[in-house]
Each structure stands twice: as C-alpha cells, then as structure tokens.
Design a protein around this motif. Sequence first.
Motif, PDB file in Angstrom:
ATOM      1  N   SER A  31      42.284  37.829  43.064  1.00 58.28           N
ATOM      2  CA  SER A  31      42.623  39.445  42.335  1.00 58.28           C
ATOM      3  C   SER A  31      41.482  39.803  41.647  1.00 58.28           C
ATOM      4  CB  SER A  31      44.016  39.321  41.433  1.00 58.28           C
ATOM      5  OG  SER A  31      44.206  40.616  41.156  1.00 58.28           O
ATOM      6  N   ASP A  32      41.571  40.102  40.354  1.00 60.25           N
ATOM      7  CA  ASP A  32      40.510  40.661  39.481  1.00 60.25           C
ATOM      8  C   ASP A  32      39.542  39.667  38.958  1.00 60.25           C
ATOM      9  OD1 ASP A  32      38.929  42.761  38.300  1.00 60.25           O
ATOM     10  OD2 ASP A  32      39.971  42.577  36.595  1.00 60.25           O
ATOM     11  N   ARG A  33      39.954  38.461  39.115  1.00 62.81           N
ATOM     12  CA  ARG A  33      39.418  37.240  38.283  1.00 62.81           C
ATOM     13  C   ARG A  33      38.291  36.410  39.085  1.00 62.81           C
ATOM     14  NH1 ARG A  33      44.232  34.746  34.510  1.00 62.81           N
ATOM     15  NH2 ARG A  33      44.640  36.644  33.382  1.00 62.81           N
ATOM     16  N   LEU A  34      37.139  36.102  38.559  1.00 63.32           N
ATOM     17  CA  LEU A  34      36.454  35.485  39.365  1.00 63.32           C
ATOM     18  C   LEU A  34      36.146  33.965  38.468  1.00 63.32           C
ATOM     19  CD1 LEU A  34      33.477  38.153  39.601  1.00 63.32           C
ATOM     20  CD2 LEU A  34      34.880  37.047  41.460  1.00 63.32           C
ATOM     21  N   TYR A  35      36.636  32.704  39.161  1.00 61.17           N
ATOM     22  CA  TYR A  35      36.714  31.777  38.515  1.00 61.17           C
ATOM     23  C   TYR A  35      35.479  30.805  38.666  1.00 61.17           C
ATOM     24  CZ  TYR A  35      41.743  32.683  37.648  1.00 61.17           C
ATOM     25  OH  TYR A  35      42.665  33.233  37.245  1.00 61.17           O
ATOM     26  N   GLY A  36      35.110  29.996  37.737  1.00 60.40           N
ATOM     27  CA  GLY A  36      34.058  28.872  37.832  1.00 60.40           C
ATOM     28  C   GLY A  36      33.457  28.564  36.607  1.00 60.40           C
ATOM     29  N   ARG A  37      33.052  27.478  36.189  1.00 63.63           N
ATOM     30  CA  ARG A  37      32.455  27.060  35.199  1.00 63.63           C
ATOM     31  C   ARG A  37      31.070  28.016  34.872  1.00 63.63           C
ATOM     32  NH1 ARG A  37      34.355  25.927  31.160  1.00 63.63           N
ATOM     33  NH2 ARG A  37      34.719  23.499  30.993  1.00 63.63           N
ATOM     34  N   GLY A  38      31.018  28.588  33.661  1.00 60.18           N
ATOM     35  CA  GLY A  38      30.053  29.310  33.294  1.00 60.18           C
ATOM     36  C   GLY A  38      30.135  30.964  33.731  1.00 60.18           C
ATOM     37  N   THR A  39      31.262  31.609  34.307  1.00 62.91           N
ATOM     38  CA  THR A  39      31.372  32.655  34.816  1.00 62.91           C
ATOM     39  C   THR A  39      31.321  33.649  33.773  1.00 62.91           C
ATOM     40  OG1 THR A  39      34.061  32.166  35.117  1.00 62.91           O
ATOM     41  CG2 THR A  39      32.734  32.304  36.909  1.00 62.91           C
ATOM     42  N   THR A  40      31.828  33.272  32.619  1.00 59.67           N
ATOM     43  CA  THR A  40      32.006  33.946  31.226  1.00 59.67           C
ATOM     44  C   THR A  40      30.565  33.680  30.505  1.00 59.67           C
ATOM     45  OG1 THR A  40      34.083  34.723  30.979  1.00 59.67           O
ATOM     46  CG2 THR A  40      33.314  34.033  28.965  1.00 59.67           C
ATOM     47  N   ASP A  41      30.530  32.278  30.364  1.00 56.25           N
ATOM     48  CA  ASP A  41      29.607  31.960  29.325  1.00 56.25           C
ATOM     49  C   ASP A  41      28.519  31.042  30.108  1.00 56.25           C
ATOM     50  OD1 ASP A  41      28.273  31.032  27.030  1.00 56.25           O
ATOM     51  OD2 ASP A  41      29.783  29.533  26.502  1.00 56.25           O
ATOM     52  N   MET A  42      27.218  31.728  30.431  1.00 53.14           N
ATOM     53  CA  MET A  42      27.146  33.209  30.727  1.00 53.14           C
ATOM     54  C   MET A  42      26.481  33.284  31.900  1.00 53.14           C
ATOM     55  SD  MET A  42      24.041  33.488  27.858  1.00 53.14           S
ATOM     56  CE  MET A  42      23.851  35.383  28.008  1.00 53.14           C
ATOM     57  N   LYS A  43      26.764  32.747  33.191  1.00 62.02           N
ATOM     58  CA  LYS A  43      26.144  33.213  34.351  1.00 62.02           C
ATOM     59  C   LYS A  43      26.484  34.648  34.957  1.00 62.02           C
ATOM     60  CE  LYS A  43      25.066  28.436  35.410  1.00 62.02           C
ATOM     61  NZ  LYS A  43      25.536  27.268  36.564  1.00 62.02           N
ATOM     62  N   GLY A  44      27.552  35.069  34.527  1.00 64.20           N
ATOM     63  CA  GLY A  44      27.842  36.557  34.916  1.00 64.20           C
ATOM     64  C   GLY A  44      26.935  37.413  34.306  1.00 64.20           C
ATOM     65  N   TYR A  45      26.571  37.407  33.042  1.00 69.40           N
ATOM     66  CA  TYR A  45      25.305  37.912  32.440  1.00 69.40           C
ATOM     67  C   TYR A  45      23.964  37.821  33.339  1.00 69.40           C
ATOM     68  CZ  TYR A  45      22.289  40.338  28.985  1.00 69.40           C
ATOM     69  OH  TYR A  45      21.322  41.123  28.455  1.00 69.40           O
ATOM     70  N   LEU A  46      23.818  36.630  33.489  1.00 67.85           N
ATOM     71  CA  LEU A  46      22.395  36.160  34.188  1.00 67.85           C
ATOM     72  C   LEU A  46      22.620  36.600  35.569  1.00 67.85           C
ATOM     73  CD1 LEU A  46      20.018  34.436  34.424  1.00 67.85           C
ATOM     74  CD2 LEU A  46      21.222  32.416  35.083  1.00 67.85           C
ATOM     75  N   ALA A  47      23.907  36.633  36.292  1.00 70.82           N
ATOM     76  CA  ALA A  47      23.753  37.159  37.546  1.00 70.82           C
ATOM     77  C   ALA A  47      23.519  38.843  37.638  1.00 70.82           C
ATOM     78  CB  ALA A  47      25.193  36.903  38.303  1.00 70.82           C
ATOM     79  N   SER A  48      23.984  39.428  36.536  1.00 73.54           N
ATOM     80  CA  SER A  48      23.747  40.779  36.483  1.00 73.54           C
ATOM     81  C   SER A  48      22.283  41.058  36.134  1.00 73.54           C
ATOM     82  CB  SER A  48      24.823  41.496  35.544  1.00 73.54           C
ATOM     83  OG  SER A  48      24.602  42.965  35.214  1.00 73.54           O
ATOM     84  N   MET A  49      21.516  40.295  35.226  1.00 73.30           N
ATOM     85  CA  MET A  49      20.146  40.414  35.197  1.00 73.30           C
ATOM     86  C   MET A  49      19.140  40.189  36.387  1.00 73.30           C
ATOM     87  SD  MET A  49      19.683  37.912  31.368  1.00 73.30           S
ATOM     88  CE  MET A  49      18.136  37.506  32.237  1.00 73.30           C
TER      89      MET A  49
END
Length: 398
Positions: free
Chosen positions: A99-117
């Motif tokens: 659904s609206d969630r992306l699961y995986g170690r680091g998605t929040t802390d903090m590879k989501g931000y790194l991917a956006s960078m």
Amino acid sequence: MTKTTAPHPATLELLERLISFPTVSADSNLDLIDFVERHLTEAGFRTHRLPDPSGRKAGLMARLGSDGPGGVMLSAHSDVVPVEGQNWIRPPFRLTRDSDRLYGRGTTDMKGYLASMLSLAIRAAKTPPERPLMLAISYDEEVGCVGIRQMLPGYEALGWQPELCIVGEPTAMRPAIGHKGKIALQATCRGTAGHSSLAPRYVNALHLAAEFITALRRLQDHYAHSAARDPGYDVPYSTVHAGRMQGGTALNIVPDHARIEFELRHLPGDTQEDFLTRLRQETDRILRPFRAQGAAAEIAIERTNAYPGFQIAPDHEAARRVAVLSGAHETIKVAYGTEAGYFAQLGIPTLVCGPGDMEGQGHKPDEYVTMAQLASCDRMMDRLLMQLDASRSARYAG
C-alpha cells in the motif's frame, strides 16, 4: 496516489538499491559507497572519499558547482542498526511495498533521505544550479556519530563553506532546531575477592557498584529539579541513565570487579564538565570510608564516547528557509542524537529534517517509510534546487 504526492521514480529505484546493501554498523559500507560514488560521478559531481582508519569503511563528500562559499549541504549516514533478534515479517534488506508503506531496514533511518539526495543529484546535473550543492555521506552514525567525527579533518581540508546544512534524520519532514548532547561512560569498580563465608572481610565490588548507581540517581534528581529546562523536549531536563551492569564470578566468591555503562544526555546549559565534577565528588564520598580503613577499593571512570548537541533559534534565517523548503512551519526538537552538532560547531547553520518517524519506525522490525513522506522529501529537494538557481528562484513561489 497523484503525481504531486508521489516520490520521483528515480528516488524509489535508488531506495531499492540502497536497501539491498546490508550496511549494519558492524560491517563494511564500501559496496554502498562504491555505488554512490559512481552514481554521483556520472552526474557530474566531484567526489572525495574519506576512509576510516581500518580501511573497511568510508565516508563520501560530493560537490556540484563552483568552489566559492555559499550553497547548501545535505547530510546522511549510510549505516543501519542490526536486525538480529528482531521479528521481521518482511525481508529486511529487500525493499517491499505494501500500500503506502515501503518496508526495509533503513527506509526511515535514513536511506529514504539518502535516496532523495541521490535522486536530486540526477535532476541537478541536467541543469547545474548557480550555487553549489554539496552532499555528505557518513558511516558509523548508529554507534555514536563516530564516523563524522573521523571525517571532520578531511572535510575541513576541503574548505567548503555552505550557508546551510540539512541533516536528513527522520522528523516527519518537520524542521528540528535542537537535540541534547550526549556523553557515554563506563565505571569500573574494584574490590577484593574472597570466600563468601567471610564476606565482611572483603570489599564487594558489586556493593560499590550499587552505591554508584544510587549516586547516579541522585544526580538525576538534581537535573530533574534544576532550573535548566527546555519545554521543547519530551523530557525537558538533562537525563542520567545506567544501561548495563556486570560483575562477579560465582555466588560463593566475593566479587572483586563490576562494570557499569551509563550516559548523560544534556541540555546546553548542563555541561559535561560539570557532570564529571559532580560524579567525581560522589565517587570520593563512596570510597572515603574504605580509604579510611585502608581497604583496597577503587572506582575508575572512563569516557567511551560523546557527541555534541545542537540548537538554532527558531527565527534564524536558516530555520525559516528550511520551513519554506519542507512546507512545515512548526519547528520541533528531537530526543535522539544526530550529526548536526558537528556541523553546527563548524559554524554552519544546521537543521534536521527528513522523512519518516523515528519513534514510530526507527530501529524497529519491519521498519518502513510512507510514500507520502518520501514524496514530501522529494518536493523539498525540488524547492531547494530552485533556490540554488537564481533563474529558477525568480519563478519559485515557495
């Protein structure tokens, strides 16, 4: 999900790749750094690799644009916490969408931000902005901000002078203007061993440790009732915490050693030096009666790690700027530590702002970030790119 609330496709692709690297702090991050360095070099960034002393890990600094002062630096760490002992339903090192969630170690802390960078780097390379864009990617943040401290000499040698740094730890995309500093310590209590049937003749190291724990509680009471308070934090005063105690060999042996691991998380007004002075006074009080009797008793205190806190005024130009970039105008303070204090100590106006919720998802099994949060981060990056280019800024409406 509409286009305006969806992450950039490149961000999702990059996040999937980043999650596949099991960069637990105890292990190497070089495969991830190799991937990121290739990605940024192909996008036209100049990169500077900063290896750790062991050569098993590295940080990375990257820059697009002129060598002059100004511009913005985005900061992320590459390491994640372990998954052992946690009950994961989904594979921790493979990105899974539900659904609206992306699961995986680091998605929040903090590879989501790194991917956006890294996704921003692609867009910035197509039409390089007039003012420089800098990226800082560290290692070993999860074990007490060790990596960035080791990287600082290499960073300072570059001579970069950004006008703003955004550290992308999870804040649900709200600008964070402060967190407490921390000092981690270890107390080793030494007594004298002997048979437990003659226990009163010996110095029990566990008894010393128990008195030391009581002293830590007295220090906590001092902070809890002191005038130094900041209502911006969930716990508005400095906190003393004992997290681990070990000692003894067997029930019928008076223990001659015990070890306590403890910490202070402090407001700016409560210095580490003042805490250590009070701690030495408490230790002397505990040992005084033993010394008067000539008994062999000792409590040795060792600092094992520390990182600085940070704070910036809510009306500071940098805080107002990040509020516009993020679209969230209410500032917060966070309970956890970040690398922001190190950048702030270099005189760089710094804030913390990134996708996800540390309390809700950070360090937990089935860690996730929502698509909406990741999209909000991408929108912040889009606005930043406009700000960095005068011609784009003329069309930027905030």
